[in-house]
Write an enzyme that holds these catalytic residues in place. Sequence first.
Site, mmCIF file in Angstrom:
data_model
loop_
_atom_site.group_PDB
_atom_site.id
_atom_site.type_symbol
_atom_site.label_atom_id
_atom_site.label_comp_id
_atom_site.label_asym_id
_atom_site.label_seq_id
_atom_site.Cartn_x
_atom_site.Cartn_y
_atom_site.Cartn_z
ATOM 1 N N ASP A 450 0.792 -1.169 0.134
ATOM 2 C CA ASP A 450 0.138 0.118 -0.025
ATOM 3 C C ASP A 450 0.862 1.370 0.060
ATOM 4 O OD1 ASP A 450 -2.352 1.580 -0.029
ATOM 5 O OD2 ASP A 450 -3.051 0.630 1.855
ATOM 6 N N ASP A 520 -10.603 1.722 -2.424
ATOM 7 C CA ASP A 520 -11.299 1.665 -1.262
ATOM 8 C C ASP A 520 -12.819 1.622 -1.035
ATOM 9 O OD1 ASP A 520 -8.662 1.182 -0.295
ATOM 10 O OD2 ASP A 520 -8.421 3.327 0.581
#
Length: 703
Positions: A450, A520
């Site tokens: 990430d 997300d």
Amino acid sequence: MPITYLEKENIFEIRTAQSSYVFGINEKGTIQHLYWGDHIEASECGYLLVGRLHSSFDAEIDRETEEYGGWGGCNYAEPALKVSFADGVRDLRLGYKSYRIVSENEIVIRMADAYYPLFVDVHYKVLPAYDLIERYVQVHNGLNESVRIEQIMAAVWTVQALPDYRMTHVTGRWAGEYQLRSTVLSEGKKVLESRRGFTGPHANPWFAIDNGQADETSGRVWFGALGWSGNWKIVAEKTTFGHVRIVGGVNDFDSSFVLAPGEVYASPVFVGGFTSGGFGQMSRNLHQYQNDYVLPTSKLRKVLYNSWEATEFAVTVEGQKELAQQAARLGVERFVVDDGWFGERHSDRAGLGDWYVNAEKFPNGLEELIDHVKGLGMEFGLWVEPESVNPDSDLFRAHPEWVYQFPTREGTQLRNQLLLNLGLPEVKQFVLHFMTTLLTKYDIRFIKWDMNRTVTEPGTMASCQDADGSMWIKHVHHLYDIWSELRGRFPHVEFETCAGGGARIDLGILRYADQAWISDNTDARDRLSIQEGFSYAYSPSVMMCWVTESPHGFNGRSLPLSYRFHSAMMGGLGIGANISKWSTEELDEAKRYVELYKEIRPVILNGDLYRLSSLRDSNVAAYQYNSTERNESIVFTFLQSQHFGSEVRHLLLQDLVSHAAYAVTIDEGEPFVRHGSTLMNLGLAVSLRGDYKSLMIRIKRLD
């Protein structure tokens, strides 16, 4: 032959299965683009190969269609290459020097400055079956002095002779990525770019050009995608003489660098293509290219469970073991622990950068959980964010000079973190070392990598300043180096690219990543729009989609479990909900969907995608996946809401065998038989009622 040089006409033709790409050398030594589109006879293009003059204000119109050119002379367009020589000369006069055929599918055109020994090799690699051409350039400094590169683009693409030009691209923001947009190109420039340090959620380095009339199934479309995971720029420029040229590469903003004597710089790859089969065929060509040539492996995505939404930072070994048992019951194949397993990581305010297992959360080490997960028949995976650091961490206290910062400025904290300067050799070595240690010590089969902040204050401490290099470029090169080395050392480990959602997805990082986290936002209705836009450029084989809670925390929308699974089954299937709170009925239903997904997974991930209907145009969306053998199709259809009573809709399927008979099963209903001609021309009758309803349809050839 895919590549032909016609010596008499001084013309080169690159020929794919369905297209011709033609350029030549005119009398001034300019490499001039002549044609790109459906097949033609290249030998009959010679009359186009001439210099053109309009007035003293437009003295060299032919330079508007250069295959590749430098900033200098009468060139006023967006330059492909801009340099400053050591003696102060900023004029670059590139002309044709020679060509070299590397193989039957690759040719290199060498250009040289008229005075200085600066050479540019323009590479073309043909992928005939996909109607694609990979392009990049290499710049060789043959001087005894350094040359400063101010701007260098990977390729210039030219589209000519359209009455109108329409550009299609994607835009968005965090939790709203990959939203399709179209704009008419009038005279001037349309710029797509990122200056944020990564590919970015606000734009993506992919474009499509048509005459304003192409649709999903028909029309001529020119398109391209750039493989670069840092700051990038694509400029579409329409001239007053009716040409459109598309220039793309590393963004020149704040990115000049020095090329030392004898050094060579290679640009990223910019792939371009043409199809007369509309946007659908464009996407299928790009998808198969990625599956066959770009992605590091051809493995099918495993069904995964990620524990983030269930626990967030409150990670404990016992809590993870309980979730793992529930996940295994559903048929999950890979269990992933997200943020919160390391350092003093109890919130997003501390611990980032301290990559050791938290002894309080895992008193017997990480092995206890890994052994439990493996004993349940699943692989184990971890979340990491190696490029970032919290100021409240041992790493930052030991090495405050490792973050991006200017000496007289306090660094901006985003998500309570700063960004490590990965361009520094010592930082690159730190990341490579801790990742190697992690993957060596533990039986980890999956890494979710990430990056939850943009690059800000891109400087270093005064003692470390490097005026000759671009920090933006070095960061990406070192990132690629790390991923390449880790993949070489640990071939059994699969990697997912993630950056606060879908902010680092491009053909550069996909040469190292097995899969991609595209947003997300896991609301299944929003995901239909995000996934559709994503599919215009990128393959469903890399697209990870999760089933999460209802009502959804982002929109507060309640959706049936069937709708959430159908939406998530259109790529790599994941589950991110707190399944410890699911009822027995929900768990049993989810298990059936997981089993079903495993059956259809090869068609979804390896097949051809046809976008039959979009919620952008109606209240019904439908997507068809065909197996490569055309003997099986999977269709997902979604109703936004019902209006004015019930209605039977006919879905016109695509690319079936007309005379063949197919068994059709709608959800769990009884199968019935229809011929390919009926399914494609009359369509498949489906009935959807209510709000947020969905169906999955299986179609299997009988003969």
